[in-house]
Design a protein around this motif. Structure first.
Motif, PDB file in Angstrom:
ATOM      1  N   ASP A   1       0.731  -1.241  -0.054  1.00  0.00           N
ATOM      2  CA  ASP A   1       0.011   0.066   0.168  1.00  0.00           C
ATOM      3  C   ASP A   1       0.887   1.305  -0.169  1.00  0.00           C
ATOM      4  O   ASP A   1       1.684   1.549   0.885  1.00  0.00           O
ATOM      5  CB  ASP A   1      -0.932  -0.051   1.130  1.00  0.00           C
ATOM      6  CG  ASP A   1      -1.961  -0.738   1.195  1.00  0.00           C
ATOM      7  OD1 ASP A   1      -2.344  -1.601   0.150  1.00  0.00           O
ATOM      8  OD2 ASP A   1      -2.619  -1.266   2.151  1.00  0.00           O
ATOM      9  N   ILE A   2       0.813   2.174  -0.689  1.00  0.00           N
ATOM     10  CA  ILE A   2       1.310   3.361  -1.040  1.00  0.00           C
ATOM     11  C   ILE A   2       0.373   4.559  -1.038  1.00  0.00           C
ATOM     12  O   ILE A   2      -0.412   4.756  -1.775  1.00  0.00           O
ATOM     13  CB  ILE A   2       2.267   3.336  -2.315  1.00  0.00           C
ATOM     14  CG1 ILE A   2       3.023   2.191  -2.405  1.00  0.00           C
ATOM     15  CG2 ILE A   2       2.985   4.735  -2.296  1.00  0.00           C
ATOM     16  CD1 ILE A   2       3.983   2.284  -3.734  1.00  0.00           C
ATOM     17  N   ASP A   3       0.604   5.248   0.139  1.00  0.00           N
ATOM     18  CA  ASP A   3      -0.476   6.458   0.355  1.00  0.00           C
ATOM     19  C   ASP A   3      -1.838   5.756   0.190  1.00  0.00           C
ATOM     20  O   ASP A   3      -2.710   6.560  -0.568  1.00  0.00           O
ATOM     21  CB  ASP A   3      -0.010   7.442  -0.538  1.00  0.00           C
ATOM     22  CG  ASP A   3       1.210   8.251  -0.065  1.00  0.00           C
ATOM     23  OD1 ASP A   3       1.490   8.201   1.160  1.00  0.00           O
ATOM     24  OD2 ASP A   3       1.836   8.959  -1.083  1.00  0.00           O
ATOM     25  N   ASN A   4      -2.234   4.861   0.844  1.00  0.00           N
ATOM     26  CA  ASN A   4      -3.437   4.105   0.826  1.00  0.00           C
ATOM     27  C   ASN A   4      -3.937   3.721  -0.868  1.00  0.00           C
ATOM     28  O   ASN A   4      -5.315   3.507  -1.116  1.00  0.00           O
ATOM     29  CB  ASN A   4      -4.704   5.118   1.181  1.00  0.00           C
ATOM     30  CG  ASN A   4      -4.550   5.436   2.650  1.00  0.00           C
ATOM     31  OD1 ASN A   4      -4.023   4.529   3.507  1.00  0.00           O
ATOM     32  ND2 ASN A   4      -4.422   6.861   2.930  1.00  0.00           N
TER      33      ASN A   4
ATOM     34  N   LYS B   1       8.758   7.208  -5.058  1.00  0.00           N
ATOM     35  CA  LYS B   1       7.808   7.584  -3.973  1.00  0.00           C
ATOM     36  C   LYS B   1       8.111   7.482  -2.689  1.00  0.00           C
ATOM     37  O   LYS B   1       7.771   8.346  -1.670  1.00  0.00           O
ATOM     38  CB  LYS B   1       6.447   6.604  -4.037  1.00  0.00           C
ATOM     39  CG  LYS B   1       5.657   6.924  -5.474  1.00  0.00           C
ATOM     40  CD  LYS B   1       4.788   5.853  -5.534  1.00  0.00           C
ATOM     41  CE  LYS B   1       3.935   5.932  -7.096  1.00  0.00           C
ATOM     42  NZ  LYS B   1       3.197   7.202  -7.359  1.00  0.00           N
TER      43      LYS B   1
ATOM     44  N   ALA C   1       6.138   8.960   0.790  1.00  0.00           N
ATOM     45  CA  ALA C   1       4.954   8.084   0.694  1.00  0.00           C
ATOM     46  C   ALA C   1       5.090   7.329   1.947  1.00  0.00           C
ATOM     47  O   ALA C   1       5.810   6.886   2.601  1.00  0.00           O
ATOM     48  CB  ALA C   1       5.143   7.578  -0.492  1.00  0.00           C
ATOM     49  N   ASP C   2       3.707   7.092   2.508  1.00  0.00           N
ATOM     50  CA  ASP C   2       3.561   6.426   3.555  1.00  0.00           C
ATOM     51  C   ASP C   2       3.177   4.814   3.028  1.00  0.00           C
ATOM     52  O   ASP C   2       2.440   4.600   2.260  1.00  0.00           O
ATOM     53  CB  ASP C   2       2.183   6.612   4.415  1.00  0.00           C
ATOM     54  CG  ASP C   2       1.973   5.776   5.515  1.00  0.00           C
ATOM     55  OD1 ASP C   2       2.804   5.549   6.098  1.00  0.00           O
ATOM     56  OD2 ASP C   2       0.656   5.591   6.010  1.00  0.00           O
ATOM     57  N   THR C   3       3.927   3.963   3.266  1.00  0.00           N
ATOM     58  CA  THR C   3       3.974   2.614   2.793  1.00  0.00           C
ATOM     59  C   THR C   3       3.898   1.619   3.865  1.00  0.00           C
ATOM     60  O   THR C   3       4.392   1.532   4.843  1.00  0.00           O
ATOM     61  CB  THR C   3       5.191   2.437   1.896  1.00  0.00           C
ATOM     62  OG1 THR C   3       6.301   2.119   2.635  1.00  0.00           O
ATOM     63  CG2 THR C   3       5.501   3.276   0.740  1.00  0.00           C
ATOM     64  N   HIS C   4       2.893   0.472   3.522  1.00  0.00           N
ATOM     65  CA  HIS C   4       2.851  -0.659   4.152  1.00  0.00           C
ATOM     66  C   HIS C   4       2.789  -1.849   3.356  1.00  0.00           C
ATOM     67  O   HIS C   4       2.421  -1.643   2.165  1.00  0.00           O
ATOM     68  CB  HIS C   4       1.417  -0.633   5.123  1.00  0.00           C
ATOM     69  CG  HIS C   4       1.429   0.782   5.886  1.00  0.00           C
ATOM     70  ND1 HIS C   4       1.872   0.706   7.208  1.00  0.00           N
ATOM     71  CD2 HIS C   4       0.792   2.056   5.638  1.00  0.00           C
ATOM     72  CE1 HIS C   4       1.533   2.068   7.661  1.00  0.00           C
ATOM     73  NE2 HIS C   4       1.019   2.702   6.581  1.00  0.00           N
TER      74      HIS C   4
ATOM     75  N   THR D   1      10.223  -1.613   1.606  1.00  0.00           N
ATOM     76  CA  THR D   1       9.203  -0.641   2.585  1.00  0.00           C
ATOM     77  C   THR D   1      10.143  -0.829   4.132  1.00  0.00           C
ATOM     78  O   THR D   1       9.692   0.402   4.939  1.00  0.00           O
ATOM     79  CB  THR D   1       7.976  -1.326   2.664  1.00  0.00           C
ATOM     80  OG1 THR D   1       7.173  -1.065   1.511  1.00  0.00           O
ATOM     81  CG2 THR D   1       7.091  -0.778   3.900  1.00  0.00           C
TER      82      THR D   1
END
Length: 292
Positions: free
Chosen positions: A32-35, A55, A60-63, A274
């Motif tokens: 998941d990258i920025d939702n 990104k 970017a927020d990654t999970h 990540t």
């Protein structure tokens, strides 16, 4: 004798050319990258590795997400329905519950396909350490090992996959709980880079701390010389996350030593990237564990 396939997951971080050449089947994994949800495939058809790191560096927020029992069931059944047996070599159970999900699915499918062979093996490895083990398993399969013989070989040799890596930015490890906030601040300020590997339980451990890129290269090469076995016949793997220049220098230095058969450079994909961030440098080879 029924034919079989080797299956792994997208954490193995092998070059796609090797995956394709040896017919290794790889289950994609979610990032998941920025939702925004992506499935990462080794051929990068849905998410390009370079784009991922761009990104990531941009904040970017990654999970990452694990492979679910539903996905395992569908993937395994497609193979079984083609008349093939399978051996799955999975990401370390010390770092993810993905392997445990594969075990549950295997137990159910054995009931549905009682005359078939379905094996799941915990690699106890991560990233290209897992990839190296899968690569050597593929070599053994090509040499004629049956699925039962290969299962035994992998179980007997998984701890021989020696993998060492360093990271540039400690904050990614802090996010994953691998180092404290204080260690991250001090380490980044003084360019202290942790050296990591996996223990006998397949868990990530910080085994040393060094400073500077030259020290990184020296440490990794020294581990290869100390722990590597029959290096002259080996193809070792240098891995990197958005750190190609340093990876090339490490590979060139190893080649100049004339101690290995060949060196492959592989880029670390988004699933592992990540958690390590850009700047990771790794070296994996077959050998035996030695004290630092």
């Amino acid at each position: 004798m029924r034919d079989y396939v080797i299956v792994s997951d997208a954490t193995l971080d092998l070059p796609y050319s090797i995956i394709e050449e040896y017919g290794i089947m790889v289950i994609p994994m979610g990032v998941d990258i920025d939702n925004v949800a992506y499935n990462f495939h080794p051929d990068e058809k849905e998410l390009k590795i370079d784009e991922f790191y761009e990104k990531l560096k941009a904040g970017a927020d990654t999970h990452t997400t694990q492979i679910t029992p539903i996905v395992f069931t569908e993937y395994f059944k497609n193979i079984l329905d083609e008349g093939l047996d399978l051996i799955y070599i999975g990401f370390s159970s010390g770092l993810s519950s993905t392997y445990n999900a594969s075990q549950l699915v295997m137990e159910e499918l054995i009931k549905e396909y009682p005359d078939r062979k379905i094996y799941c093996i915990d690699s106890k490895c991560a990233s290209i350490g897992e990839g190296l083990l899968v690569y050597h398993a593929a070599l053994q399969k090509r040499n004629g090992l049956t699925i039962d013989e290969l299962k035994e070989w992998v179980e007997n040799h998984k701890y021989n996959s020696r993998h060492w890596f360093t990271v540039k930015d400690l904050f990614y490890l802090k996010k994953g709980g691998r180092v404290t906030s204080v260690e991250a601040v001090v380490g980044t300020a003084f360019r202290i880079r942790p050296v990591l590997s996996t223990d006998e339980n397949g868990k990530l451990v910080v085994v040393s701390k060094i400073r500077g890129s030259k020290a990184e290269t020296e440490f990794l090469i020294n581990r290869m010389i100390k722990e590597g076995e029959d290096l002259k016949s080996q193809t070792v793997i240098v891995g990197h996350s958005d750190n190609l220049e340093q990876a090339k220098k490490l590979a060139e230095e190893i080649r100049s030593m004339n101690v290995v058969k060949d060196v492959i450079i592989s880029q670390i994909g988004p699933v592992i990237g990540t958690h390590t961030g850009p700047g990771m440098l790794a070296l994996v080879f077959m050998g035996k564990k030695c004290d630092l």
